[in-house]
Design a protein around this motif. Structure first.
Motif, short mmCIF file in Angstrom:
data_model
loop_
_atom_site.label_atom_id
_atom_site.label_comp_id
_atom_site.label_asym_id
_atom_site.label_seq_id
_atom_site.Cartn_x
_atom_site.Cartn_y
_atom_site.Cartn_z
N PRO A 65 10.59 4.36 2.14
CA PRO A 65 10.63 6.12 1.69
C PRO A 65 9.87 6.79 2.69
CG PRO A 65 9.13 3.99 0.71
CD PRO A 65 10.49 3.52 1.44
N SER A 66 8.80 5.97 3.43
CA SER A 66 7.87 6.83 4.31
C SER A 66 8.55 7.24 5.46
CB SER A 66 6.72 5.89 4.98
OG SER A 66 7.39 4.45 5.67
N PHE A 67 9.87 6.62 6.03
CA PHE A 67 10.97 7.35 6.42
C PHE A 67 11.49 8.26 5.88
CE2 PHE A 67 14.44 7.62 8.92
CZ PHE A 67 14.16 8.05 10.22
N MET B 376 -0.95 -6.68 6.86
CA MET B 376 -1.92 -5.59 5.76
C MET B 376 -2.97 -4.42 5.87
SD MET B 376 -2.07 -6.70 2.98
CE MET B 376 -2.83 -5.65 1.73
N GLN B 377 -2.53 -4.34 7.61
CA GLN B 377 -3.38 -3.05 7.79
C GLN B 377 -1.89 -2.43 7.96
OE1 GLN B 377 -3.86 -3.24 12.31
NE2 GLN B 377 -5.42 -0.93 11.75
N SER B 378 -0.92 -2.27 7.86
CA SER B 378 -0.21 -1.02 7.50
C SER B 378 0.10 -1.34 6.02
CB SER B 378 1.17 -1.30 7.84
OG SER B 378 1.72 -1.09 9.37
N THR B 379 -0.07 -1.89 5.01
CA THR B 379 -0.05 -1.84 3.60
C THR B 379 -1.90 -1.21 3.20
OG1 THR B 379 1.45 -4.06 2.85
CG2 THR B 379 -0.12 -3.40 1.30
N ALA B 380 -2.41 -1.50 4.07
CA ALA B 380 -3.76 -0.86 3.63
C ALA B 380 -4.26 0.87 4.35
CB ALA B 380 -5.55 -1.49 4.84
N THR B 381 -2.74 1.03 5.72
CA THR B 381 -2.98 2.48 5.54
C THR B 381 -2.49 3.32 5.20
OG1 THR B 381 -3.20 1.69 7.75
CG2 THR B 381 -2.68 3.95 7.39
N TYR B 392 -6.10 15.80 -4.76
CA TYR B 392 -4.99 16.62 -5.23
C TYR B 392 -4.45 16.33 -5.84
CZ TYR B 392 -5.70 18.14 -0.64
OH TYR B 392 -6.75 18.67 1.04
N GLY B 393 -4.50 15.33 -7.29
CA GLY B 393 -4.20 14.38 -8.20
C GLY B 393 -3.02 13.10 -8.35
N THR B 394 -3.28 12.31 -6.50
CA THR B 394 -2.77 11.03 -7.24
C THR B 394 -3.91 10.44 -7.50
OG1 THR B 394 -1.76 11.98 -4.52
CG2 THR B 394 -2.18 9.42 -5.45
N THR B 395 -3.51 8.99 -8.51
CA THR B 395 -3.84 8.36 -9.13
C THR B 395 -4.19 7.37 -8.35
OG1 THR B 395 -2.21 7.46 -10.04
CG2 THR B 395 -3.45 9.74 -11.35
N ILE B 396 -4.94 6.49 -8.62
CA ILE B 396 -4.73 5.24 -7.74
C ILE B 396 -3.40 4.15 -7.82
CG2 ILE B 396 -6.05 2.57 -7.94
CD1 ILE B 396 -8.61 4.29 -8.83
N ALA B 397 -3.27 4.32 -9.40
CA ALA B 397 -1.91 3.58 -9.46
C ALA B 397 -0.98 4.33 -8.51
CB ALA B 397 -1.91 3.24 -11.03
N ALA B 403 2.53 2.61 -1.99
CA ALA B 403 1.90 1.48 -1.04
C ALA B 403 2.77 0.04 -1.44
CB ALA B 403 0.81 0.92 -0.98
N GLU B 404 3.03 -0.24 -2.22
CA GLU B 404 4.18 -0.93 -2.33
C GLU B 404 5.69 -1.14 -1.79
OE1 GLU B 404 4.34 -3.27 -6.06
OE2 GLU B 404 6.94 -2.62 -5.87
N ALA B 405 5.83 0.29 -2.13
CA ALA B 405 7.26 0.36 -2.01
C ALA B 405 7.51 1.19 -0.11
CB ALA B 405 7.67 1.68 -2.17
#
Lengths: 293, 421
Positions: A65-67, B376-381, B392-397, B403-405
């Motif tokens: 999705p990021s790409f 993990m660095q990418s996931t964290a980013t 802007y209205g995004t939630t933590i969930a 991030a998982e996707a």
């Protein structure tokens, strides 16, 4: 005959060598890397090895999705930037050409000057102007009760377009202007005698006559837009709203250097190269067909 | 075009990092890279005691700030140091990439016993140990005693306290959009698991019910505007702490010394408390970052390296030397070092409160089973990118879902077997 051949070799040689060394060889290497990747099985610990992975990396890039978001951002950016720079530069070049503008050379130099500034420096300058608290522009606008967050979510793409326009408009204008200078005087004069005003002769005489130049510039602009990198990369260091995979080129950089996945980066590079080639082909083809009709 | 550019960048990076001296001489000094506070005094103590087995320390930037890239490049260029300090969240990547050696057969029974089960679980993947834990720091609540009169024992009380303080114009605590690790500590406490292992397959789920429990709780505090929303380490946030506009800071034990040096003006006003619980009858605690030491796979001095690492993790001299720098509040993973640590660490900033007794109590409430991902660095980013959109209205969930996707494709590209639970 032999002298002619050796002349051909001598003159084409440097170009061919450079093409091979800095374009074809890396491209082929990227294609190789995209198919032969460091691959694991199961959990992956202790079993990494280089293996033929087929189209796996291409599949991953196209379903990431990021790409895809990066592609979307690039399309949005292109849709705003390309018409603005082409039409804007054309209008300015026609103005210079028509003699309406005074101090033409001075104005042209002024317009061209930003192009002499490297993209990274330009971004740093604009970063300064975009950052609340240190930007005189924002202070001034706040004084007029105009509050704009140039690094806010909705303003990210317009802010990028602004930087690109600032750097690219003058350059494109100069190219168009040079082409306009080559338009035969008698054609323009004949149009004027036939009663065409300056606007009419610009739109129906001059622009069609420099069509080839416009198409060339269009191709370069489209490819440049697809390879958007420096400006958003730098902005991503100051606002997390621009992620490290904001554009396809940034995705490639991130895959290679943040995710240590050179094969994934190569697959994305090859895809981008193919899209650039196809687009160039389509634009040239479309223009050729247009000029025949 | 692209490939040319990235090749040039790769060449440039290799040149930059490729200037270290030969590490292939088995009799040469041990090369050690660390970004941990107080490591220089530890190395000095070792060198004073072991003049025939010297260690050369190079202080590097922490993993996310460039240390990870530096290590990856050095390993690829064949000139990685022998020993590296590493955050637990970065270990799976370096183990997977073959940079961190498999240490299973080098670890003595004594070392194994000195460090707890939970500590080892963060260094063991598929039954093989890839790092030696140095600390295992439970999350604590550092707070201003003059602002927060009663320490909340549960998260419900925490919300009430936040409301009371807000009515006086003070935020109870902050929410850091760049602090995935702090949020992960909250998820560890609820028992959520982002990454897990089932047989020979990774199992990924950033939004299991426990993760959502933590996400929804913090989201509701944000929605009520009870939290000071600012990046961790930012000037904005430090100023708010210094001016008493934020009353508490949630951080693992290592942050106790860091806060004291960040807001020196608050000396004497701050205190340390346990983090609130969901159910005081079933207490549990998470942590926002533990450190380990790894030996690089190409090192030709693995036995000597292990002797040095074991000394750092289990010797009272090492912890005394580290804490004597005054810049570290590292809480050792080895319980037998706690006494030496408590003798050395001065808590004047916190009114002389006993830190190590409290930390020891909380240490016992940690549990194993948490696992970090392979990139993990990418996931964290990705998580930070999502959390930055909270205004802007995004939630933590939603940030967790996105991030998982973005993490799953990376894992598939590596050929890992991965499924969603």
């Amino acid at each position: 005959m032999i002298r002619q051949r050796s002349a051909i070799g001598l003159l084409l040689g440097p170009f061919v060598v450079l093409l091979l060394v800095v374009f074809l060889a890396p491209t082929l290497y990227a294609v190789y890397l995209s198919f032969f990747a460091r691959s694991h099985t199961g959990l992956g610990f202790g079993n990494g090895q280089t293996a033929f992975v087929g189209l796996r990396n291409y599949g991953v890039v196209l379903t990431d999705p990021s790409f895809l978001q990066g592609v979307g951002v690039t399309l949005l950016y292109s849709a705003v930037f390309i018409p603005l720079v082409i039409i804007g530069a054309l209008a300015l070049a026609l103005l210079f050409d028509s003699g309406v503008v005074r101090f033409r050379q001075f104005s042209q130099t002024l317009l061209f000057l930003p192009h002499a500034v490297p993209g990274i420096i330009a971004t740093v300058i604009w970063l300064y102007l975009y950052t609340p608290g240190i930007s005189p522009v924002i202070d001034l606008m706040d004084g007029l009760d105009l509050h704009v967050d140039f690094l806010g979510l909705e303003m990210v793409v317009p802010s990028l377009v602004n930087i690109a326009l600032w750097s690219g408009l003058g350059y494109t204008t100069v190219i168009f202007f040079a082409a306009l200078r080559a338009v035969p005087h008698e054609v323009v004069e004949a149009a004027a005698i036939d009663g065409a005003g300056p606007v009419r002769s610009a739109v129906t005489i001059k622009v069609p006559l420099i069509r080839g130049t416009i198409v060339t510039v269009l191709i370069f602009t489209v490819i440049g837009a697809l390879q958007l990198f420096t400006e958003p990369m730098l902005l991503s260091k100051v606002t997390p709203l621009i992620g490290p995979r904001f554009t396809p080129n940034m995705y490639i950089y991130d895959a290679a250097f943040a995710r240590n996945n050179h094969s994934l980066a190569s697959a994305a590079s090859v895809l981008l190269l193919i899209v650039c080639c196809l687009l160039s082909f389509a634009v040239t083809r479309g223009a050729a067909r247009g000029s025949r009709s | 075009m692209i490939t040319r550019r990235s090749m040039l960048a790769a060449a440039g990076l290799t040149l930059l990092t490729g200037c270290s001296s030969a590490t292939k001489d088995p009799n040469g000094p041990l090369k050690f890279w660390s970004s941990l506070r107080g490591t220089n005094t530890v190395v000095d103590a070792w060198n004073a005691k072991n003049p025939n087995d010297p260690v050369v320390l190079e202080t590097v930037t922490s993993g996310f700030a460039g240390g990870n890239a530096k290590l990856s490049n050095a390993a690829r260029a064949g000139n990685a140091p022998d020993v590296v300090s590493m955050a637990d969240s970065d270990l799976p990547m370096f183990a997977l990439d073959g940079v961190a050696a498999d240490l299973t057969d080098l670890i003595s029974a004594g070392l194994r016993d000195d460090l707890g089960e939970v500590a080892w679980s963060g260094a063991t993947f598929g039954g093989r140990v890839h790092g030696v834990p140095l600390d295992l720091p439970p999350l604590l609540m550092l707070y201003r005693e003059d602002l927060l009169r009663e320490v909340p024992a549960t998260w419900d009380e925490f919300r009430e306290a936040a409301r009371r303080l807000k009515s006086q114009g003070i935020y109870l605590t902050s929410f850091h959009p760049n602090g995935y690790n702090l949020f992960a500590a909250h998820v560890m406490q609820t028992g959520g698991r982002w990454f897990g292992v089932d047989g020979d397959s990774w199992v990924v789920n950033f939004t299991d019910p426990q993760s959502l429990k933590a996400a929804d709780y913090w989201q509701s505090l944000l929605d009520e505007q009870l939290l000071f929303l600012a990046p961790g380490s930012s000037q904005e946030w430090l100023a708010a702490l210094a001016e008493g506009r934020v009353a508490a800071h949630l951080v693992s034990v290592w942050g106790v010394a860091a806060l004291a040096s960040s807001v020196p003006g608050g000396a004497g006003k701050w205190r340390i408390a346990p983090v609130p619980q969901w159910d005081p009858a079933k207490p549990s605690i998470g942590r926002d970052g533990a450190s380990l030491h790894v030996i690089t796979a190409d090192s030709v001095k693995k036995d000597r390296a292990m002797r040095f690492i074991e000394w750092m993790s289990t010797s009272p001299e090492a912890i005394t030397a580290r804490l004597s720098s005054g810049r570290s509040s590292l809480f050792p993973a080895a319980p037998k070092l706690w006494e030496a640590a408590s003798r050395q660490f001065k808590t004047t900033f916190y009114g002389g409160q006993d830190l190590d007794g409290l930390a020891a109590e909380q240490y016992e409430l940690q549990h194993g089973g948490w696992m970090w991902g392979p990139r993990m660095q990418s996931t964290a980013t990705s998580i930070h990118h999502g959390l930055a959109r909270i205004p802007y209205g995004t939630t933590i969930a939603q940030a967790l879902r996105d991030a998982e996707a973005e993490t799953l494709p990376d894992m598939r590209s590596l050929g890992l077997s991965v499924r969603r639970s």
